[in-house]
Design an enzyme around this catalytic site. Structure first.
Site, PDB file in Angstrom:
ATOM      1  N   GLY A 197       0.809  -1.225   0.000  1.00 49.52           N
ATOM      2  CA  GLY A 197       0.000   0.000   0.000  1.00 49.52           C
ATOM      3  C   GLY A 197       0.830   1.258   0.000  1.00 49.52           C
ATOM      4  O   GLY A 197       1.659   1.449   0.875  1.00 49.52           O
ATOM      5  N   SER A 198       0.613   2.155  -0.938  1.00 49.12           N
ATOM      6  CA  SER A 198       1.474   3.324  -1.042  1.00 49.12           C
ATOM      7  C   SER A 198       1.016   4.261  -2.158  1.00 49.12           C
ATOM      8  O   SER A 198      -0.120   4.184  -2.607  1.00 49.12           O
ATOM      9  CB  SER A 198       2.913   2.867  -1.280  1.00 49.12           C
ATOM     10  OG  SER A 198       2.930   1.783  -2.179  1.00 49.12           O
ATOM     11  N   ARG A 199       1.949   5.096  -2.634  1.00 51.38           N
ATOM     12  CA  ARG A 199       1.583   6.113  -3.623  1.00 51.38           C
ATOM     13  C   ARG A 199       2.815   6.513  -4.441  1.00 51.38           C
ATOM     14  O   ARG A 199       3.944   6.473  -3.958  1.00 51.38           O
ATOM     15  CB  ARG A 199       1.015   7.310  -2.874  1.00 51.38           C
ATOM     16  CG  ARG A 199       0.825   8.573  -3.679  1.00 51.38           C
ATOM     17  CD  ARG A 199       0.136   9.594  -2.800  1.00 51.38           C
ATOM     18  NE  ARG A 199       0.452  10.950  -3.152  1.00 51.38           N
ATOM     19  CZ  ARG A 199       0.077  12.007  -2.441  1.00 51.38           C
ATOM     20  NH1 ARG A 199      -0.608  11.840  -1.333  1.00 51.38           N
ATOM     21  NH2 ARG A 199       0.389  13.215  -2.829  1.00 51.38           N
TER      22      ARG A 199
END
Length: 233
Positions: free
Chosen positions: A189-191
């Site tokens: 999970g990240s960006r």
């Protein structure tokens, strides 16, 4: 084509970064199953999810001068002006930023948004806030890569999220990289933020689904953006 060939063709490759995690999940499932059958099946489901998380499917990257391709699978969460991280040395005034948020079900292999020479790789430790928050760009652990293509530099920043605890970058300064090449991965999970020159026509909108290595985010050589795709977030 044999049945075995058909099965192989239908299977999605798993990135080598995932094998240690898959092994740990599988062994844990067997150990837990020794004590209680239901725990084995729960562990097996978790192992299957870990395999799914580290999938690395092939992608067909659009070819065209100046095309900036999404570096990540996910949802376009922001499009608008923002000052890039200072360690990148790009600008101390706002550039155009396009953000792609990855949840835990997205493929997390990151791909180069543009071909060129990597002029900088800069890691900065930080917090682990929800990657959807705008302040995550400033406060969270991150790794930035600057790519120069014929005198035009863009930045792509891997940002850790609430669950993410490990940013992986395989590229180094002075490496030549092709658009769509794998350059890193963020676990769980990240960006990804992409910083572009001011005035670059954007080809996506906030809320749109992006596919790493395939979705065109922007066009550096276009003179105007397509109708109804630019939204500030």
């Amino acid at each position: 084509m044999t049945i075995i060939d058909s099965i192989k063709a239908s299977m999605v490759p798993i990135h080598r970064e995932g094998w240690p995690f898959i092994a740990i999940a599988a062994v844990t499932s067997v150990v837990l199953g020794y004590f209680a059958d239901p725990l084995f099946w729960i562990g097996l489901i978790i192992t299957a999810w870990v395999c799914y998380f580290f999938r690395d499917p092939p992608r067909v990257t659009p070819v065209g001068k100046g095309l900036v391709i999404s570096p990540a699978d996910g949802t376009v969460s922001a499009v608008g002006p923002a000052v890039p991280p200072p360690e990148l040395g790009l600008s101390d005034t706002p550039l155009l930023r396009v953000s792609v948020f990855m949840n835990v079900f997205n493929c997390h292999v990151n791909r180069a948004p543009l071909g060129g020479i990597i002029t900088k790789v800069a890691y900065k430790p930080g917090k682990f806030l929800n990657a959807e928050l705008d302040k995550a760009s400033e406060d969270n652990e991150r790794n930035g890569v600057v790519i120069d293509a014929d005198g035009t530099s863009i930045g792509v920043v891997q940002i850790a999220g609430l669950v993410a605890r490990r940013i992986v970058c395989w590229s180094n300064e002075n490496d030549a990289i092709q658009v769509g090449d794998r350059f890193g991965l963020i676990r769980f999970g990240s960006r990804l933020d992409v910083y572009l020159p001011v005035g670059t026509p954007v080809q996506v909108a906030v809320g749109q689904t992006a596919i790493a290595g395939e979705t065109v985010l922007a066009d550096l050589v276009a003179t105007e953006a397509p109708t109804s795709t630019y939204r500030e977030g």
